[in-house]
Structures are given as structure tokens and as C-alpha cells.
Design an enzyme around this catalytic site. Sequence first.
Site, PDB file in Angstrom:
ATOM      1  N   ASP A 254      -9.769   0.074   3.503  1.00 18.38           N
ATOM      2  CA  ASP A 254      -9.063   1.262   3.038  1.00 18.38           C
ATOM      3  C   ASP A 254      -8.672   2.081   4.261  1.00 18.38           C
ATOM      4  O   ASP A 254      -9.541   2.540   5.014  1.00 18.38           O
ATOM      5  CB  ASP A 254     -10.016   2.054   2.122  1.00 18.38           C
ATOM      6  CG  ASP A 254      -9.380   3.313   1.574  1.00 18.38           C
ATOM      7  OD1 ASP A 254      -8.306   3.706   2.068  1.00 18.38           O
ATOM      8  OD2 ASP A 254      -9.968   3.904   0.656  1.00 18.38           O
TER       9      ASP A 254
ATOM     10  N   HIS B  59       6.257   6.875   3.953  1.00 15.72           N
ATOM     11  CA  HIS B  59       7.082   7.371   2.834  1.00 15.72           C
ATOM     12  C   HIS B  59       6.389   7.204   1.471  1.00 15.72           C
ATOM     13  O   HIS B  59       6.861   7.739   0.480  1.00 15.72           O
ATOM     14  CB  HIS B  59       8.485   6.736   2.847  1.00 15.72           C
ATOM     15  CG  HIS B  59       8.580   5.341   2.324  1.00 15.72           C
ATOM     16  ND1 HIS B  59       9.765   4.761   1.946  1.00 15.72           N
ATOM     17  CD2 HIS B  59       7.636   4.388   2.119  1.00 15.72           C
ATOM     18  CE1 HIS B  59       9.557   3.534   1.533  1.00 15.72           C
ATOM     19  NE2 HIS B  59       8.274   3.269   1.636  1.00 15.72           N
TER      20      HIS B  59
HETATM   21  C1  LIG Z   1       5.086  -0.353   0.790  1.00 16.40           C
HETATM   22  S1  LIG Z   1       3.837  -1.507   1.032  1.00 16.40           S
HETATM   23  C2  LIG Z   1       4.144  -1.882   2.735  1.00 16.40           C
HETATM   24  C3  LIG Z   1       3.575  -3.189   3.159  1.00 16.40           C
HETATM   25  C4  LIG Z   1       3.966  -3.592   4.577  1.00 16.40           C
HETATM   26  N1  LIG Z   1       3.617  -2.589   5.543  1.00 16.40           N
HETATM   27  C5  LIG Z   1       5.443  -3.880   4.625  1.00 16.40           C
HETATM   28  O1  LIG Z   1       6.236  -3.042   5.016  1.00 16.40           O
HETATM   29  O2  LIG Z   1       5.819  -4.979   4.221  1.00 16.40           O
HETATM   30  C6  LIG Z   1       2.427  -0.487   1.104  1.00 16.40           C
HETATM   31  C7  LIG Z   1       1.143  -1.217   1.320  1.00 16.40           C
HETATM   32  O3  LIG Z   1       0.085  -0.254   1.378  1.00 16.40           O
HETATM   33  C8  LIG Z   1      -1.070  -0.882   0.892  1.00 16.40           C
HETATM   34  N2  LIG Z   1      -2.084   0.157   0.631  1.00 16.40           N
HETATM   35  C9  LIG Z   1      -2.052   1.128  -0.303  1.00 16.40           C
HETATM   36  N3  LIG Z   1      -3.151   1.896  -0.216  1.00 16.40           N
HETATM   37  C10 LIG Z   1      -3.884   1.418   0.818  1.00 16.40           C
HETATM   38  C11 LIG Z   1      -5.131   1.792   1.419  1.00 16.40           C
HETATM   39  N4  LIG Z   1      -5.819   2.826   0.937  1.00 16.40           N
HETATM   40  N5  LIG Z   1      -5.593   1.074   2.456  1.00 16.40           N
HETATM   41  C12 LIG Z   1      -4.913  -0.006   2.920  1.00 16.40           C
HETATM   42  N6  LIG Z   1      -3.721  -0.411   2.406  1.00 16.40           N
HETATM   43  C13 LIG Z   1      -3.211   0.295   1.367  1.00 16.40           C
HETATM   44  C14 LIG Z   1      -0.547  -1.594  -0.326  1.00 16.40           C
HETATM   45  O4  LIG Z   1      -1.422  -2.576  -0.814  1.00 16.40           O
HETATM   46  C15 LIG Z   1       0.761  -2.162   0.204  1.00 16.40           C
HETATM   47  O5  LIG Z   1       0.594  -3.461   0.732  1.00 16.40           O
HETATM   48  O1  LIG Z   2      10.589   0.589  -4.665  1.00 19.18           O
HETATM   49  C1  LIG Z   2       9.422   0.808  -4.328  1.00 19.18           C
HETATM   50  C2  LIG Z   2       8.400   1.034  -5.255  1.00 19.18           C
HETATM   51  C3  LIG Z   2       7.109   1.278  -4.835  1.00 19.18           C
HETATM   52  C4  LIG Z   2       6.018   1.399  -5.753  1.00 19.18           C
HETATM   53  C5  LIG Z   2       6.173   1.938  -7.009  1.00 19.18           C
HETATM   54  C6  LIG Z   2       5.130   2.000  -7.902  1.00 19.18           C
HETATM   55  C7  LIG Z   2       3.914   1.521  -7.555  1.00 19.18           C
HETATM   56  O2  LIG Z   2       2.887   1.539  -8.485  1.00 19.18           O
HETATM   57  C8  LIG Z   2       3.709   1.007  -6.284  1.00 19.18           C
HETATM   58  C9  LIG Z   2       4.754   0.947  -5.409  1.00 19.18           C
HETATM   59  O3  LIG Z   2       6.786   1.312  -3.543  1.00 19.18           O
HETATM   60  C10 LIG Z   2       7.744   1.078  -2.633  1.00 19.18           C
HETATM   61  C11 LIG Z   2       7.359   1.091  -1.298  1.00 19.18           C
HETATM   62  O4  LIG Z   2       6.104   1.375  -0.981  1.00 19.18           O
HETATM   63  C12 LIG Z   2       8.282   0.805  -0.320  1.00 19.18           C
HETATM   64  O5  LIG Z   2       7.873   0.829   0.961  1.00 19.18           O
HETATM   65  C13 LIG Z   2       9.603   0.533  -0.642  1.00 19.18           C
HETATM   66  C14 LIG Z   2      10.009   0.530  -1.954  1.00 19.18           C
HETATM   67  C15 LIG Z   2       9.076   0.797  -2.963  1.00 19.18           C
END
Ligand SMILES: C[S@@+](CC[C@H](N)C(=O)[O-])C[C@H]1O[C@@H](n2cnc3c(N)ncnc32)[C@H](O)[C@@H]1O
Ligand SMILES: O=c1cc(-c2ccc(O)cc2)oc2c(O)c(O)ccc12
Length: 360
Positions: free
Chosen positions: A246, A264
Site C-alpha cells: 500500500d 490524478h
Molecule cells: C491508474 S492505475 C495506474 C497504473 C500504472 N501506473 C499505469 O499508468 O499503467 C492506478 C493504480 O494504482 C493502484 N493503487 C490504488 N491504490 C493503491 C495503493 N494504496 N497502493 C498501491 N497501489 C495502489 C491501482 O491498483 C492501479 O494499478
Molecule cells: O478512466 C479511468 C477510470 C478510472 C477508474 C474509475 C473507477 C474505478 O473504480 C477505478 C478507476 O481510473 C482511471 C485512471 O486511474 C487513469 O489513470 C486513467 C483513466 C481512468
Amino acid sequence: MDMDSVSTGDNNTSSLLEAQSHVWHHAFNFVTSMSIKCAVQLGLPEAVGAHAGPISLPDLVSSLGLPPSKAPYLHRLLRLVAHSGFLSLHTKLNDVERYSLTPAGRFLLSDNPYNAGSLLLAVLDPVLTEPFHHMSAWFRSEKTTFSSTHGGKMAWEYMATDAVFSDLFNDAMARDSCMIAELVVKEGRSAFEGVGSLVDVAGGTGNMAKAVAKAFPGMSCTVLDLPHVVSGLEDGGNNVKYVAGDMFESIPAADAVLLKWIMHDWDDEKCVKILRKCRTAVTGEGKDGQVIIIDMVLGNQSLDEKLRGVQYAFDMEMMVSLTGKERSEEEFAKLFFDAGFSSYHINPILGTRALIQVYP
Ligand SMILES: C[S@@+](CC[C@H](N)C(=O)[O-])C[C@H]1O[C@@H](n2cnc3c(N)ncnc32)[C@H](O)[C@@H]1O
Ligand SMILES: O=c1cc(-c2ccc(O)cc2)oc2c(O)c(O)ccc12
């Protein structure tokens, strides 16, 4: 369009019709999005892409395995998808309409490592579209953050319970990382030079870390993400390992930490918490490292109207689905200084996004 002529009462015929069409255009935008989604679900990009040369309607109907009676309906779908810039229409050969993929259409191919179809499917999934129906009720309420819940669960908690949506979302993130990693290694290489160890904080399934590790074989990379995201993932080669954890609790020490598309997702208070943990990670053990952020910076680049619209739409998605927002340079600077950092540099090298280096 000249909206002033409407508001100032210039009711000539063309202004009236233009204003009405402007409303229709935006009202029906979702029909275009849903039609592109349908095309992706039908496997249309793959069928067009696999054909030797532009493909005709009857050939498409048969390669998609659709009943022949659907041909006239598919023709209507193709017309809109082509008009939206995903297909090119060729009419030269015997006056028969044939279709090929445009560069944007190729981004919908499932075997394209840069595929953006998964993001399209995720954004248009009822899980993410449903909360928008409640936006006006939220504006009228006293609640300060929208942050929709899914069956009472907050965003990332919900992800752990919906394997289908979670896989789609993680795939969308992974595909985006493939392209961004390539661009970062090409255009933003200097940010990573001299970095011996890197933690990709909330790095998803690790595509970004794998690409950076491949480009910098001497760098040891760690991907930190929630247990349901990284459990079962094999360490990605000699210099990439996964850690379940975490980011609000602890971030492993490293020369640099990467936060791609993380800021974001969160409100200012949570961002400062994450950044403080990152600062500890890059300053421990006598290190004087850096935090590398990949995110949109509003107002920072001279973007055209369309791309600015994309940034504002992302901002609404972050507002409605998560507790996050897209930020201006001033908003980012406040977060950095509140978290104890002393300077930063914004490299606007990634289109709608930028690579930001933040120093303790
Ligand atoms: C928008 S995604 C971005 C993933 C990656 N950085 C990318 O750009 O492809 C956000 C990531 O945050 C992770 N996440 C959310 N809460 C978290 C936490 N408390 N600790 C570690 N990771 C977390 C989610 O599982 C997810 O993979
Ligand atoms: O388009 C998204 C949507 C999310 C998203 C919405 C609802 C959830 O329960 C988890 C994730 O998150 C995004 C994100 O983190 C990002 O980097 C780009 C697009 C979106």
C-alpha cells in the site's frame, strides 16, 4: 461556431441552425462512442486489419460471422465509424465501398501493443458511465467529493471484487504503458540516466517498469501495487520484481520513484501523503533521488482545442469515478512544496501528458 451571434440575438437562419447542430453534436456524441465500442466488441478492427487490402461490406459480414441480413445495419455502423476517423472509405474499385483502418483505427486492434480499445471499453463500461447519471444530484447535495461508490465500495476496493472489469482496466493501463514507456525512453531518456534503482509506485501489471528496465539493463526496478493486481505475476526478467503493498503505508527505498497516472486519481491531501512517502523513499540511506511523475498538466502545453477537450474530459472522469483531478502547474507546485520537495521540472514531451521531475 460564433456563439456570440446567438447570445446577442443575431437570429439569422444560419446562426440558428448552427447553434441547434452544436447542441445535437454534443447530445449525440455518446452514440458515436457507443458505436465505436460496438465495432470493437464485434472484432471489426481485426477483420478489417486482417484482410489483404480494403475490405467490402459482404466480406466483412462474413468474416465477422454476422447473419447476412445484418449487412445494411453494418453498413450504417461503418459509415459512422469511418466518419469518426477510424476507417478509410475506398470507392474506386467497381464503385464498391471498401474499408481499411486509419492510424487511429489501428489503435483499436487487440494485438496492437499500444491498443487503446481496452481504455475505450473500460470508460464506456456501465461501471464507469452509470455514475455520470448522478452528477447533477451530487452538485445539488452538500457532499464535497463526488467519488461514486460501486455497491458501497470505493474505486480500488471495488476493483478487487470485479475481476472482469479489473482485468479490462489493468489491460488498458498496461497497453498505455507500452506506448508511454517507448516514448519516455526515446524523448525523456535523460530523466532515467544514472538511476540505479527505480520503484514504479502503483505500477499496475508492470509494463512500464519492464520497458524501462529493458532500456536501462543496469537499473533494478520494483513494481509496487495492491495485492490483487500483482499477485500471481512473475518477476519480469532479471531486473524487475513485484511487491504487493500500500503506497500510503510504505514505499521501498530507491534512487527514483515513478508515479504514472497516479496523482490524478487522488485529492490533494492524499497526493501529499503519497509524495511524502516518495520523498522518504528517495532520500533514505543518504540518497538524493527524484520523483518522476507522468500526468496531464493543464494549461502547460500549447495543445489544440481537441486535446484540451480530452484533458477536461479526463478531469471530469477523475471527479466522478475517483476523488482525483487533472492539475495545473500551480496546483502541482503546491503539492510538491507541501510534501517537502524543493524544485521541479516539467518536460511537456507526451502530448496531453508531461513528464515531471521533482527533487527533494
Ligand atoms: C491508474 S492505475 C495506474 C497504473 C500504472 N501506473 C499505469 O499508468 O499503467 C492506478 C493504480 O494504482 C493502484 N493503487 C490504488 N491504490 C493503491 C495503493 N494504496 N497502493 C498501491 N497501489 C495502489 C491501482 O491498483 C492501479 O494499478
Ligand atoms: O478512466 C479511468 C477510470 C478510472 C477508474 C474509475 C473507477 C474505478 O473504480 C477505478 C478507476 O481510473 C482511471 C485512471 O486511474 C487513469 O489513470 C486513467 C483513466 C481512468
